[in-house]
Design an enzyme around this catalytic site. Structure first.
Site, PDB file in Angstrom:
ATOM      1  N   LYS A 182     -24.828  87.927  84.322  1.00 33.54           N
ATOM      2  CA  LYS A 182     -23.551  87.527  84.929  1.00 33.54           C
ATOM      3  C   LYS A 182     -22.382  88.346  84.397  1.00 33.54           C
ATOM      4  O   LYS A 182     -21.464  88.674  85.151  1.00 33.54           O
ATOM      5  CB  LYS A 182     -23.300  86.038  84.716  1.00 33.54           C
ATOM      6  CG  LYS A 182     -23.029  85.623  83.280  1.00 33.54           C
ATOM      7  CD  LYS A 182     -22.797  84.132  83.166  1.00 33.54           C
ATOM      8  CE  LYS A 182     -22.547  83.703  81.736  1.00 33.54           C
ATOM      9  NZ  LYS A 182     -21.335  84.276  81.155  1.00 33.54           N
ATOM     10  N   THR A 183     -22.382  88.666  83.089  1.00 35.06           N
ATOM     11  CA  THR A 183     -21.268  89.447  82.533  1.00 35.06           C
ATOM     12  C   THR A 183     -21.202  90.824  83.171  1.00 35.06           C
ATOM     13  O   THR A 183     -20.121  91.360  83.428  1.00 35.06           O
ATOM     14  CB  THR A 183     -21.412  89.564  81.004  1.00 35.06           C
ATOM     15  OG1 THR A 183     -21.508  88.256  80.438  1.00 35.06           O
ATOM     16  CG2 THR A 183     -20.205  90.277  80.403  1.00 35.06           C
ATOM     17  N   ASP A 193     -15.210  82.739  84.399  1.00 31.77           N
ATOM     18  CA  ASP A 193     -16.557  82.730  83.837  1.00 31.77           C
ATOM     19  C   ASP A 193     -16.883  81.328  83.315  1.00 31.77           C
ATOM     20  O   ASP A 193     -15.977  80.556  82.977  1.00 31.77           O
ATOM     21  CB  ASP A 193     -16.626  83.753  82.694  1.00 31.77           C
ATOM     22  CG  ASP A 193     -18.041  83.975  82.196  1.00 31.77           C
ATOM     23  OD1 ASP A 193     -18.997  83.629  82.930  1.00 31.77           O
ATOM     24  OD2 ASP A 193     -18.203  84.489  81.078  1.00 31.77           O
ATOM     25  N   ARG A 248     -33.059  80.536  75.426  1.00 31.49           N
ATOM     26  CA  ARG A 248     -32.587  81.516  74.428  1.00 31.49           C
ATOM     27  C   ARG A 248     -33.739  82.410  73.988  1.00 31.49           C
ATOM     28  O   ARG A 248     -33.517  83.463  73.395  1.00 31.49           O
ATOM     29  CB  ARG A 248     -32.024  80.818  73.181  1.00 31.49           C
ATOM     30  CG  ARG A 248     -30.837  79.880  73.345  1.00 31.49           C
ATOM     31  CD  ARG A 248     -29.721  80.459  74.150  1.00 31.49           C
ATOM     32  NE  ARG A 248     -29.827  80.049  75.538  1.00 31.49           N
ATOM     33  CZ  ARG A 248     -29.152  80.598  76.535  1.00 31.49           C
ATOM     34  NH1 ARG A 248     -28.332  81.591  76.292  1.00 31.49           N
ATOM     35  NH2 ARG A 248     -29.300  80.168  77.779  1.00 31.49           N
TER      36      ARG A 248
END
Length: 674
Positions: free
Chosen positions: A28-29, A213, A604
């Site tokens: 997404k970043t 975000d 994670r």
């Protein structure tokens, strides 16, 4: 790395409001930063007309750095990438007159707010043990944009009229101190925009495109602020994942994702489902788990990295045995795979679960980093100098006044300060202003009056100096004038300790200098000490947790802290009923957020995942039997490998582990000999 088709579509779409439903590890970043560059390079939008907001300083810095690299040195001055609260701070700074605040206003952190609420409760003759409860309630109301008048009719809150009255008094005192609290950084801009169409229009023209975000973490105030800033133009991209909304306890409302469909009828939804982080087996477990939650938008993560090893589920006798098994398996795996310690992380639901893990890691001489250590701004010496700067830039800040008036000692006794406080309260003025009134002479002795007067004159002189001189140099001079180093030597047990504290003071001043240089270089605006203090105060509040480099160490952290991070090899400990899911959530029937928390933990992991549970665990001083978490039953059983209390490792694994323990023992002995 090039964008996949869905990422590319999300980057290019600017014809209306857009929701990018971005699963864990889906890049997404990369999409947000590429879209910002695309808006500037290809869509004719000037950098200063683009604003991107997120929830942490770290994320904002990373985003801005990546955009700078994409623009390849091209002009990007004026681009706003910040947290929600920093955006709110900038709005307040630009609209001080309308809001009725003066230059140099203070930002109260949680301890400042608690001190004020405690004092207000005492004045009313109420029990100040209620401070935390009152503070939490007021903060909740502010986050939901509920005024004191509206709060008085909140039927869900017992004694709402009484608490609402305290809320109103608290706000009045903040205003009298020329101060705002953390929640006000969003509440005040929202109220300003809702009551001043002209100012709203000005800011809508400043922000031609808005990107948000971690949208699932927004609260009511943030959501309404976004709607107002975007207006009818709908030039908006939000990126979020309802499956990773784990902050309801601090006001986040994942329902805001669903509200977008109602408030923006032309909303486009683009899903990012390809995961670039984890093996397929880990994603299958995460998908199966989170499918038990209700969804407005369906999605399913997938990966082309291969399926990977089975997920191990280890049962231990108790928490000490659990810690020993985790560390033992970590050591063995590292020895076999030749990994670094930093490739491993241990996640848990509550901070207290780290204690047996830390003990076991120390016993085996395994270096570790415990996230959530002491913040730089929490050190006494740093808080002292910050309080001086707050008082110099804003003499109405009573909290700062009380902290520094006798630091170092000026022989102003507690009785004199109590009388000063009573006098100021009766007159309805701040402590600093009370010190300058002749009437104070009638309630305290002449010596105390003279010392208070001298102190206030000195603070006033410093305040005048910062208008004419470099504010950082004024702070340096102030530290020398109060002889702070000698004060540290007198009050610190060892000279070495005093030296370390002074180094922190010097680091704070160096930080001020770096911030000044950055403002001069990028913003070309006049620098005020109050502005520097406000920026530092906000940085302190947003970055309480220790975010320093941890080196080659095993990372220990809570599931909440782990969000946004990834690790090749992960241990998720304490998968038991009343722990994960937590007892409170079970009682409140809020299992979905706990399931999202477990989902965040699982996602994670990149390569291997080990889940542990204890058969018994200490609670309230006694050992109680624990039931396996319901979440274990919701995972795909074909992907799990259960390991009982007996050691089920192969002969080769045991031999490798023995070698690893021997290597660690040699390291311990070598360390002791050195």
């Amino acid at each position: 790395m090039s964008l996949n088709p869905n990422q590319d579509e999300a980057m290019r779409y600017i014809d209306g409001p857009l929701l990018v439903l971005a699963g864990a590890g889906s890049g997404k970043t990369r999409v947000i930063t590429r879209k910002i560059a695309h808006l500037i390079q290809n869509c004719g939008i000037a950098p200063h007309q683009v604003t991107a907001v997120t929830f942490t300083n770290k994320a904002a810095r990373e985003m801005k750095q990546r955009v700078g690299e994409l623009l390849e040195g091209k002009e990007s001055r004026g681009l706003r990438v910040s947290t929600f609260h920093t955006l709110g701070l900038n709005i307040i700074r630009n609209e001080l007159k309308t809001l009725g605040y003066k230059e140099g206003f203070s930002i109260f952190d949680a301890s400042d707010s608690a001190s004020l609420i405690r004092e207000l409760l005492r004045r009313e003759g109420a029990n100040d043990d209620l401070t935390q409860e009152m503070q939490s309630r007021i903060s909740s109301w502010k986050n939901r944009s509920i005024s004191p008048e509206q709060a008085a009719h909140d039927e869900q809150v017992p004694a709402a009229p009484h608490i609402a009255a305290l809320y109103a008094t608290y706000n009045r005192h903040l205003k009298a101190y020329n101060a705002v609290d953390f929640d006000d950084l969003l509440r005040l801009p929202l109220e300003l925009f809702e009551s001043n169409p002209e100012i709203l229009d000005k800011w809508q023209n400043r922000i031609r495109y808005l990107l948000v975000d971690e949208y699932q973490d927004t609260n009511t105030t943030q959501y309404r602020l976004v709607k107002l800033l975007v207006g009818v133009r709908g030039a908006l991209t939000v990126v979020g994942d309802d499956d990773q909304s784990i902050y309801a306890w601090r006001g986040a409302e994942p329902e805001n994702l669903a509200l977008l469909k109602d408030d923006f009828p032309t909303l486009r939804v683009i899903k990012l489902e390809q995961n670039y982080r984890s093996m397929g087996r880990i994603l299958n477990a995460a998908n199966r788990l989170i499918a038990n939650n209700s969804h407005v938008f369906e999605k399913r993560l997938w990966s082309d990295k291969g399926y990977g090893e089975p997920i191990k589920v280890v049962t231990a006798a108790d928490e000490d045995d659990e810690a020993a098994k985790v560390v033992s398996r970590l050591i063995g795996h590292r020895f076999q795979s030749k990994c670094d310690y930093s490739d491993y992380a241990i996640l848990y639901r509550g901070n207290y679960q780290s204690r047996p893990l830390e003990k076991a890691l120390r016993e085996y001489h395994v270096p570790y980093h415990l996230s959530g250590g002491t913040s730089f701004f929490a050190y006494t010496e740093v808080k002292d100098i910050m309080a001086y700067m707050r008082l110099i830039s804003n003499p109405d800040d009573d909290t700062a006044f009380l902290r520094v008036v006798n630091t170092p000692r000026r022989e102003i006794g507690a009785t004199s300060l109590e009388k000063l406080g009573n006098y100021a309260g009766e007159r309805g003025i701040t402590l600093f202003r009370a010190c300058t009134e002749l009437g104070l002479k009638e309630v305290i002795n002449s010596r105390a009056y003279a010392r208070l007067n001298h102190f206030c004159d000195w603070v006033g002189e410093l305040g005048e100096r910062i208008k004419l001189e470099n504010p950082v140099q004024v702070v340096r001079d102030m530290v020398k004038e109060i002889d702070y180093l000698n004060w540290l030597n007198d009050t610190t047990p060892t000279p070495k300790g005093a030296e370390r504290k002074m180094e922190n003071v010097l680091e704070l001043i160096a930080w001020l200098q770096r911030m000044t240089d950055e403002i001069e270089d990028k913003e070309r605006e006049e620098i005020h000490l109050g502005d520097l203090v406000a920026r530092l105060s906000l940085f302190d509040i947003l970055d309480r947790q220790n975010s320093g480099e941890s080196g080659d160490t095993v990372r220990l952290m809570t599931l909440h802290t782990s969000k946004g991070l990834e690790f090749p090899h992960l241990f998720l400990v304490g998968m038991e009923e009343e722990l994960l899911p937590h007892r409170t959530s079970i009682e409140e029937e809020n299992i979905e957020e706990e399931r999202r928390l477990a989902y965040v933990g699982i996602t994670r992991a990149q390569e291997t995942l080990t889940i542990t549970r204890a058969a018994r665990r200490r609670r309230g001083g006694e050992l109680v039997r624990c039931q396996p978490s319901r979440f274990l039953e919701e995972l795909p059983q074909e992907d799990l490998h259960y390991v009982g209390q007996k050691d089920s490792r192969s002969r080769e694994e045991k031999q490798e582990h023995g070698k690893a323990q021997l290597a660690n023992l040699r390291a311990i002995l070598a360390d002791k000999d050195s």
